[in-house]
Enzyme design. Sequence first.
Site, PDB file in Angstrom:
ATOM      1  N   LYS A   1       4.619  -9.803   9.594  1.00 43.10           N
ATOM      2  CA  LYS A   1       4.359  -9.076  10.782  1.00 43.10           C
ATOM      3  C   LYS A   1       2.806  -9.317  10.328  1.00 43.10           C
ATOM      4  O   LYS A   1       2.235  -9.294  11.338  1.00 43.10           O
ATOM      5  CB  LYS A   1       4.776  -8.020  10.596  1.00 43.10           C
ATOM      6  CG  LYS A   1       4.097  -6.757  11.760  1.00 43.10           C
ATOM      7  CD  LYS A   1       4.626  -5.949  11.632  1.00 43.10           C
ATOM      8  CE  LYS A   1       4.542  -5.014  10.337  1.00 43.10           C
ATOM      9  NZ  LYS A   1       2.161  -4.626  10.648  1.00 43.10           N
TER      10      LYS A   1
ATOM     11  N   GLY B   1       4.774 -10.406   4.097  1.00 44.52           N
ATOM     12  CA  GLY B   1       5.392  -9.910   5.070  1.00 44.52           C
ATOM     13  C   GLY B   1       4.557 -10.721   6.844  1.00 44.52           C
ATOM     14  O   GLY B   1       3.546 -10.868   6.542  1.00 44.52           O
TER      15      GLY B   1
ATOM     16  N   MET C   1       0.714  -1.609  -0.437  1.00 39.53           N
ATOM     17  CA  MET C   1       0.027  -0.050   0.164  1.00 39.53           C
ATOM     18  C   MET C   1       0.367   0.741  -0.274  1.00 39.53           C
ATOM     19  O   MET C   1       0.278   2.046   0.071  1.00 39.53           O
ATOM     20  CB  MET C   1      -0.923  -0.186   1.219  1.00 39.53           C
ATOM     21  CG  MET C   1      -1.701  -1.349   1.774  1.00 39.53           C
ATOM     22  SD  MET C   1      -3.336  -0.674   1.654  1.00 39.53           S
ATOM     23  CE  MET C   1      -2.367  -0.387   3.584  1.00 39.53           C
TER      24      MET C   1
ATOM     25  N   LEU D   1       6.671   3.307   1.635  1.00 45.31           N
ATOM     26  CA  LEU D   1       7.533   2.064   1.542  1.00 45.31           C
ATOM     27  C   LEU D   1       8.685   2.101   2.581  1.00 45.31           C
ATOM     28  O   LEU D   1       9.146   2.876   2.902  1.00 45.31           O
ATOM     29  CB  LEU D   1       8.115   1.833   0.389  1.00 45.31           C
ATOM     30  CG  LEU D   1       7.082   0.621  -0.319  1.00 45.31           C
ATOM     31  CD1 LEU D   1       7.857   0.828  -1.778  1.00 45.31           C
ATOM     32  CD2 LEU D   1       6.329  -0.003  -0.379  1.00 45.31           C
TER      33      LEU D   1
ATOM     34  N   HIS E   1       9.010  -3.284   3.915  1.00 44.49           N
ATOM     35  CA  HIS E   1       8.718  -3.657   2.240  1.00 44.49           C
ATOM     36  C   HIS E   1       9.555  -3.762   0.964  1.00 44.49           C
ATOM     37  O   HIS E   1      10.380  -4.671   0.773  1.00 44.49           O
ATOM     38  CB  HIS E   1       8.583  -2.495   1.831  1.00 44.49           C
ATOM     39  CG  HIS E   1       6.743  -1.634   2.490  1.00 44.49           C
ATOM     40  ND1 HIS E   1       7.162  -0.799   2.718  1.00 44.49           N
ATOM     41  CD2 HIS E   1       5.525  -2.515   1.798  1.00 44.49           C
ATOM     42  CE1 HIS E   1       6.028  -1.241   3.718  1.00 44.49           C
ATOM     43  NE2 HIS E   1       5.394  -1.763   2.897  1.00 44.49           N
TER      44      HIS E   1
ATOM     45  N   GLN F   1      -3.309 -12.347   8.072  1.00 44.82           N
ATOM     46  CA  GLN F   1      -2.900 -11.635   6.256  1.00 44.82           C
ATOM     47  C   GLN F   1      -2.119 -12.734   5.453  1.00 44.82           C
ATOM     48  O   GLN F   1      -2.923 -13.409   4.417  1.00 44.82           O
ATOM     49  CB  GLN F   1      -2.559 -10.493   6.118  1.00 44.82           C
ATOM     50  CG  GLN F   1      -2.265 -10.132   4.769  1.00 44.82           C
ATOM     51  CD  GLN F   1      -2.265  -8.447   4.714  1.00 44.82           C
ATOM     52  OE1 GLN F   1      -2.599  -7.703   4.558  1.00 44.82           O
ATOM     53  NE2 GLN F   1      -0.806  -8.397   4.036  1.00 44.82           N
TER      54      GLN F   1
HETATM   55  O1  PAF Z   1      -0.185  -6.330   3.357  1.00 44.48           O
HETATM   56  C1  PAF Z   1      -0.320  -4.494   2.769  1.00 44.48           C
HETATM   57  O2  PAF Z   1       0.210  -3.395   2.314  1.00 44.48           O
HETATM   58  C2  PAF Z   1      -2.130  -4.851   2.260  1.00 44.48           C
HETATM   59  O3  PAF Z   1      -2.413  -4.943   3.139  1.00 44.48           O
HETATM   60  C3  PAF Z   1      -1.786  -5.841   0.586  1.00 44.48           C
HETATM   61  C4  PAF Z   1      -1.412  -7.062   1.341  1.00 44.48           C
HETATM   62  C5  PAF Z   1      -1.363  -4.851  -0.352  1.00 44.48           C
HETATM   63  C6  PAF Z   1      -2.970  -5.508   0.071  1.00 44.48           C
HETATM   64  O4  PAF Z   1      -3.666  -4.227  -0.182  1.00 44.48           O
END
Ligand code: PAF
Length: 284
Positions: free
Chosen positions: A155, A153, A34, A37, A41, A159
Amino acid sequence: MRSELQRTAIAAEVRARVAQWRRAGDRIGFVPTMGNLHAGHHALVAAARARCERVVASVFVNPTQFGPNEDYAAYPRTIEDDAAGLTAAGCDLLFEPTVAELYPFGVAASVRVHVPLLGDGLCGAFRPGHFDGVATVVSKLFHLVQPDLAFFGRKDFQQLRVIERMTRDLGLDIEVVGVDTVREPDGLAMSSRNQYLSAEERARAVEIHRTLLAMREAVGQGRDRVAVEKAALDRLTAAGFRVDYAAIRCAEDLAEPAAERREAWVALVAARLGKARLIDNVLI
Ligand code: PAF
């Protein structure tokens, strides 16, 4: 020598470039983000570089994963810095779509991808619809980019599990790779949301990582899991956090561990401090 970072907001251009690379025999690694960075990232890009000839990153602040009272509008947007960082990290292509490019029928009318059970507890319980938004946008991005490997990640542990499940359940031929959390020198997990903390809150935020390490140690000493969770909740509350959860779960499926289940566990915390909601975890 590596080529310069190419940039596009158009999905068809991403597809064409990736198809060209694949015809040349290159493996494609993908790092969805998103934006805003940081070193965490850049570590994802480095992991992708290590296993793939070509690396694609996306920067897209995804509206469907934010609740109505969350920080979608305020989420830091720093695309030129992000592009510079991706160039330095060795990324080949930056996909920076608009909302209309990813949601051509509008956000409200969009298809939704729901990953039941895995996405319902922990953060899913405190952020209703959040993992639907994540699974939806990641499946759209996977279809558009068509990578061989995708990097996320650890973290964001829940997700990662949701995306792994979604990828397998939809039969997508993509290897989902988890990459270790990058931490500040004092142990705080790097996150774009750390910048919401005041200096005083930032100093206190490290207590999340310390609490997780204490949870791991206590479980290692054979202490009762529920008592360990309660002690972690009390410790963070005493340090001024508003705790969503401090939990110990099975690392594989995030189920509550039964006494007879001997597989790996994970300790997870989500807690609010000032304007920031912070999450972190450690494997046990
Ligand atoms: O982890 C993130 O930055 C977001 O949840 C992702 C995986 C890019 C989806 O928008």
